[in-house]
Design an enzyme around this catalytic site. Structure first.
Site, short mmCIF file in Angstrom:
data_model
loop_
_atom_site.label_atom_id
_atom_site.label_comp_id
_atom_site.label_asym_id
_atom_site.label_seq_id
_atom_site.Cartn_x
_atom_site.Cartn_y
_atom_site.Cartn_z
N ALA A 62 43.57 40.69 43.32
CA ALA A 62 43.41 42.11 43.58
C ALA A 62 41.95 42.53 43.43
O ALA A 62 41.22 41.96 42.63
CB ALA A 62 44.29 42.92 42.65
N GLY A 103 46.60 37.58 43.11
CA GLY A 103 47.08 37.86 44.45
C GLY A 103 46.62 36.85 45.48
O GLY A 103 47.30 36.60 46.48
N GLU A 106 49.12 34.15 45.21
CA GLU A 106 50.39 34.60 45.77
C GLU A 106 50.35 34.57 47.30
O GLU A 106 51.33 34.22 47.96
CB GLU A 106 50.72 35.99 45.24
N GLU A 126 47.77 37.44 35.49
CA GLU A 126 48.14 38.85 35.31
C GLU A 126 48.60 39.19 33.91
O GLU A 126 48.43 40.32 33.44
CB GLU A 126 49.23 39.23 36.33
#
Length: 697
Positions: A62, A103, A106, A126
């Site tokens: 992110a 992210g 992911e 995270e």
């Protein structure tokens, strides 16, 4: 500026993420990536797509600049981008050219294939922000690497090199170089295959006795991390991967949303941003030229000087270590070598690494050997007379432009600088003991310290892996000036009826790494005693309990003497209650005419912590600290303040400054303690009145 560069390797489209500094998946980057995938899909000359990162990393996840803002979830959000890649009818392969986290990982899991450099670091960190992976990480990673591997990675948040996962379904290839070429070859292979395009979501999670493993992990994590709800919720989210994929995704999203609202996550995210803000200095531009540091000098080979030296040796920077006697020098060098040997025995260093670091050390009794150093740090006895003598000698022999640093923890840096003809080159570098372990470095900026000298030290702090926080000049700087009042309140609490054990237990249960009395025994109670003696003369209006003085008068200096607030048995650091201390406390209360009262743990915590907050507000108003979050970083990195509480100022913001002020006024009204101190600092009172927080200051 965010961008996605498109190029071609034959029939393979190569999309390169370019969003400095970490190729974060910000809103603009997400939109551009979807557009680039759509364009490649529409191009009849393209049979496959490779996504890689610009520079030395794939993606840090992110975009931190959007944290907590609506942009982070605006369409297309990360789940949308992953869905676009996963649904693409042309194979999409991630070429992981470097660090791939959060992210970014992911997204890679949502691609049809993954090829990585063997050295690339892989992580879902995270949990360190009090969250869990919220874009399918808890569902796809167990399918790719197995339940146990995934659980360990997600609950710990720690990175592993790609080579460690080479044998799992996570990677289709792990290579030493040309990762984009290898990924393009694999994309071409998938495009030419008659088999359906593979998707991680379609894999099953295989693990013998999965339910028993999950229950064991629940129990272990709950016991190990009682104050960090994200750790346990990571377990629950990963457990959801045993269910159908869509059902597990709903569970992950529900838990993610719940964690986002927890005070622990808010505190950890505050700490995350605080660490990054601390390196920014208002009037020192980021592009300020820095001075080259090729060799460092350290004066003093004691515990502190040896630890300071190790920081630079670890970073590959040669060190000249100066002492006044051969015995002290030999002892200091032996201690450094022993520390490295211990690391080697634990497997943290190879023998050749120990030899390499020791070869960078130049021990000497000749002060003149410091003449070729670019930075000299003194770590001598903490008195102004000794410091002045050192700096006068340094001024005479140091080369022009060399930075002269003091490791003083309390003394006036400007008075030290005045002993030289180069005050612009003088700066404070206050390391915390053990200096080779503790992350905090208080960088003290004198009134004449040059901007390039300050910028150089801040940059160097990153090289030696320290969290640097700038402080102005005052007695004790940020950390020790505040901790003095924390300790004063702890002593007053014992005067009034608490025991040292109760005070320590209450603060440790709240989250502090160590209570004030155990901390005093570890550091040496005689150090605080010496400071108080100076305070009694310099600050006669400040109230002190003389209880700690009585302790020191009996030679109870702490662990080093086997007796302090607690007693210690040989070879054992366990703090054991001592009836002699109980008797001393009873006698002191009688001496000052105090009838002990029952004090609850809540009062102990509030009085000690709000003492930090009140003094922190004064530091802010005086400009000693640039921002409230800098104060928080000092306490998070140097004083054992729990990260999940966010630091003293962040914690006060969570409680609400109006309620903090109300509680302080209650303390001011009760007998004993220090009514004058408990008058809220003007800045604190003003912010509370306006309904604001320290982040507004």
């Amino acid at each position: 500026m965010s961008s996605v560069h498109t190029s071609r390797l034959g029939s393979i489209a190569v999309l390169t993420l370019d969003n400095p500094p970490v190729n974060g998946f910000g809103r603009q980057q997400r939109r551009l990536l979807v557009e680039a995938i759509d364009a490649a899909m529409a191009d009849s000359g393209v049979i496959g797509i490779v996504v890689t990162g610009a520079g030395a990393l794939f993606s840090g996840g992110a975009d931190i600049r959007e944290f907590g803002r609506p942009e982070s979830m605006s369409s297309p959000h990360l789940l949308d981008v992953i869905a676009v890649a996963e649904a693409c009818t042309k194979p999409v392969v991630a070429a992981i050219n470097g660090t791939c986290m959060g992210g970014g990982l992911e997204f890679a899991l949502g691609c049809h294939g993954r090829v990585a450099l063997a050295s690339a670091l892989i992580a879902l960190p995270e949990v360190k922000l009090g969250l869990l992976p919220g874009a399918g990480g808890t569902q796809r990673l167990p399918r790719a690497v197995g339940l146990e591997h995934a659980m360990n990675m997600i609950v710990s948040g720690e990175a592993v090199p790609a080579r460690m996962l080479a044998a799992t379904a996570f990677f289709d290839a792990v290579v030493e170089d040309d990762v984009v070429g290898a990924a393009a070859a694999f994309a071409r292979h998938l495009a030419e295959s008659t088999k359906p395009t593979p998707r991680v979501r379609d894999l099953a999670v295989n693990h013998d006795n999965a339910e028993a493993f999950i229950q064991f992990t629940r129990t272990t994590v709950a016991a190990q991390f009682p104050h960090e709800p994200a750790r346990l919720q990571c377990v629950e989210a990963v457990a959801g991967s045993l269910k159908p994929f869509n059902e597990g995704m709903l569970r992950e999203r529900s838990l993610f949303a719940m964690l986002m609202a927890t005070p622990e996550s808010q505190a950890l995210r505050h700490a995350f941003f605080a660490e990054r803000a601390a390196s920014k200095i208002g009037d020192v531009p980021a592009d300020t030229p820095t001075r080259p540091i090729a060799r460092v000098g350290v004066i003093g080979a004691g515990t502190m000087g040896g630890g300071i030296s190790m920081n630079f040796l670890n970073a590959g920077i040669p060190v000249t270590l100066v002492e006044t006697t051969q015995e002290a020098l030999d002892r200091g060098v032996a201690t450094i070598h022993k520390n490295y040997d211990n690391s080697a025995k634990k497997g943290k260093l190879k023998p050749e690494q120990v030899d390499k670091r020791m070869a960078l050390l130049r021990p000497t009794l000749d002060f003149a050997q410091l003449a070729d150093c670019d930075l000299v740090i003194e770590a001598v006895f903490e008195t102004m007379e000794v410091k002045r003598d050192v700096f006068e000698r340094l001024d005479a022999i140091a080369k022009p432009g060399a930075i002269l640093a003091s490791n003083t923890s309390t003394l006036d840096l400007d008075a030290i600088a005045a002993c030289t003809k180069r005050a612009q080159d003088v700066i404070g570098m206050h390391f915390f003991s053990p200096a080779n372990v503790m992350k905090l470095l208080e960088v003290v900026r004198g009134k004449a310290t040059a901007k390039d000298a300050l910028a150089t030290v801040m940059k160097l702090a990153k090289t030696i892996r320290k969290t640097a926080v700038v402080s102005g000049v005052c007695d004790g700087f940020i950390g020790n000036r505040m901790i003095e009042h924390y300790g004063r309140m702890a002593n007053f609490l014992v005067e009034e009826g608490a025991s040292p054990q109760q005070v320590d237990r209450a603060l440790e249960a709240w989250g502090m790494a160590m209570g004030p009395f155990r901390m005093g025994d570890l550091a040496g109670n005689d150090i605080g005693w010496a400071i108080r003696k100076r305070r009694y003369v310099e600050k006669p209006n400040v109230m002190y309990s003389r209880l700690a003085d009585r302790l020191c008068e009996q030679g109870r200096y702490g662990q080093k003497t086997g007796k302090g607030w607690y007693r210690y048995e040989a070879g054992n650091r366990a703090a054991l209650p001592d009836p002699e201390v109980d008797a001393l406390i009873t006698a002191y209360r009688q001496e000052i005419g105090v009838t002990p009262r029952k004090i609850d743990d809540a009062e102990i915590v509030d009085r000690c912590l709000y003492a930090l907050v009140n003094e922190g507000a004064r530091l802010l108003a005086e400009g000693i600290a640039q921002r409230a979050s800098d104060i928080d970083m000092v306490y998070l990195a140097g004083y054992g303040f729990p990260a999940w509480r966010g630091g003293p100022m962040g914690y006060a913001d969570q409680i609400g400054l109006a309620m903090v002020v109300r509680r302080m006024r209650q303390f001011a009204a009760q007998p004993g303690g220090d009514a004058a101190f408990w008058q809220p600092a003007p800045l604190l009172a003003e912010l509370a009145e306006q309904g604001k927080t320290f982040s507004c200051a």
